[in-house]
Design a protein around this motif. Sequence first.
Motif, short mmCIF file in Angstrom:
data_model
loop_
_atom_site.label_atom_id
_atom_site.label_comp_id
_atom_site.label_asym_id
_atom_site.label_seq_id
_atom_site.Cartn_x
_atom_site.Cartn_y
_atom_site.Cartn_z
N TYR A 64 0.90 -1.10 -0.13
CA TYR A 64 0.01 0.12 0.01
C TYR A 64 0.69 1.25 0.17
CZ TYR A 64 -4.83 -1.92 0.58
OH TYR A 64 -5.95 -2.59 0.34
N ALA A 67 -1.18 8.07 -1.99
CA ALA A 67 -1.21 8.69 -2.97
C ALA A 67 -1.47 10.23 -2.82
CB ALA A 67 -2.75 8.15 -3.96
N ARG A 74 0.04 15.57 -3.31
CA ARG A 74 0.34 14.29 -4.00
C ARG A 74 1.62 13.40 -3.80
NH1 ARG A 74 -1.42 15.07 -10.15
NH2 ARG A 74 -0.70 13.08 -10.33
N PHE A 78 4.27 8.46 -6.84
CA PHE A 78 3.09 7.51 -6.84
C PHE A 78 2.88 6.79 -8.14
CE2 PHE A 78 -1.19 6.53 -7.74
CZ PHE A 78 -1.38 5.49 -6.80
N GLU A 79 2.94 7.52 -9.30
CA GLU A 79 2.71 6.95 -10.40
C GLU A 79 3.77 5.92 -10.76
OE1 GLU A 79 2.32 10.04 -9.90
OE2 GLU A 79 0.21 10.63 -10.71
N TRP A 82 3.27 2.97 -8.53
CA TRP A 82 1.89 2.41 -8.93
C TRP A 82 2.20 1.29 -10.11
CZ3 TRP A 82 -2.31 1.51 -6.41
CH2 TRP A 82 -3.50 1.13 -7.01
N ARG A 92 -1.29 -4.36 -5.37
CA ARG A 92 -0.84 -2.60 -5.28
C ARG A 92 -2.32 -2.17 -4.49
NH1 ARG A 92 -0.57 -0.49 -11.27
NH2 ARG A 92 -2.51 -1.74 -12.21
N ALA A 94 -3.69 1.85 -2.82
CA ALA A 94 -3.53 3.48 -2.77
C ALA A 94 -4.03 3.62 -1.39
CB ALA A 94 -3.90 4.21 -3.81
N HIS A 96 -5.03 7.37 1.11
CA HIS A 96 -5.15 8.54 1.34
C HIS A 96 -4.96 9.09 2.68
CE1 HIS A 96 -6.79 12.86 0.93
NE2 HIS A 96 -7.34 12.55 1.89
N VAL A 115 -5.66 8.72 -8.56
CA VAL A 115 -5.43 7.18 -8.37
C VAL A 115 -6.55 6.52 -9.70
CG1 VAL A 115 -6.01 4.95 -7.02
CG2 VAL A 115 -5.00 6.98 -6.14
N ALA A 124 -8.89 0.73 -1.84
CA ALA A 124 -8.18 1.81 -1.65
C ALA A 124 -8.23 2.01 -0.09
CB ALA A 124 -8.90 3.31 -2.10
N THR A 158 -13.68 3.85 -7.47
CA THR A 158 -12.64 2.72 -7.46
C THR A 158 -13.57 1.39 -7.86
OG1 THR A 158 -12.85 2.47 -5.14
CG2 THR A 158 -11.16 3.70 -6.03
#
Length: 225
Positions: A64, A67, A74, A78-79, A82, A92, A94, A96, A115, A124, A158
């Motif tokens: 985890y 993000a 941000r 992350f990208e 990920w 994987r 994400a 918050h 995300v 998430a 999501t």
Amino acid sequence: MLWGLARPIGWLLALGLLVMGGWIGATRWHPSIARYPLQGIDLPIDPGPVDWGTVRASGADFAYIVATDGARRRALDFEANWAALPDAGLRRGAVHLFSLCQPAVDQANAFNVVVPRVDDALPAAVDISFRPDCADRPEPAKLIADLRGFLSTVEAHTGKPVLVRVSRSVDRAFGITAALPRPVWAVGNILTPSYPARTWQMWRATDMRHIDGTEGPVGWNVVAP
């Protein structure tokens, strides 16, 4: 005289070695794989370079990663992280980091922008914590209403129920696990947590573990069998 000094110095050295041994043991400990077959890590925001293949080889089944933090921050990597996780053989998810000082709808929208919705993603997660950058303590009813709005907005994006990560102190203050019918990600070093109002689905068993492939300590988590 010298012999008299040598004895307390020896005791101090022995104590130091004992403490060091305990610390090393704590940084390597994780719950039994026989009892909890699925185990993985969570990382703080902007954790620095990560060798995901080495993390997988260290026994992690999933990761985890943060993000977004509040409505305006941000995670820088992350990208890239990920995208790298599936290639390393890791599931994987994400995270918050929820701010008690910012509108929940803005935070949900910020998360959804960052995300992507992908079928292989784990649910998430939202982390609700007392943080040094926010002194606000909303009324429990207001926070619960705000969180409901956050959760519904993120879940619409999501397509999966959101994991709620909350510590004992936060849950005691706001009654989150009793009020929100969502899977719980409990927090507690070494001792199995019993504070949530509903059975936890994931447990951060330690935030002190050191593994190869990362620069600092990681959160080590187990999934309820």
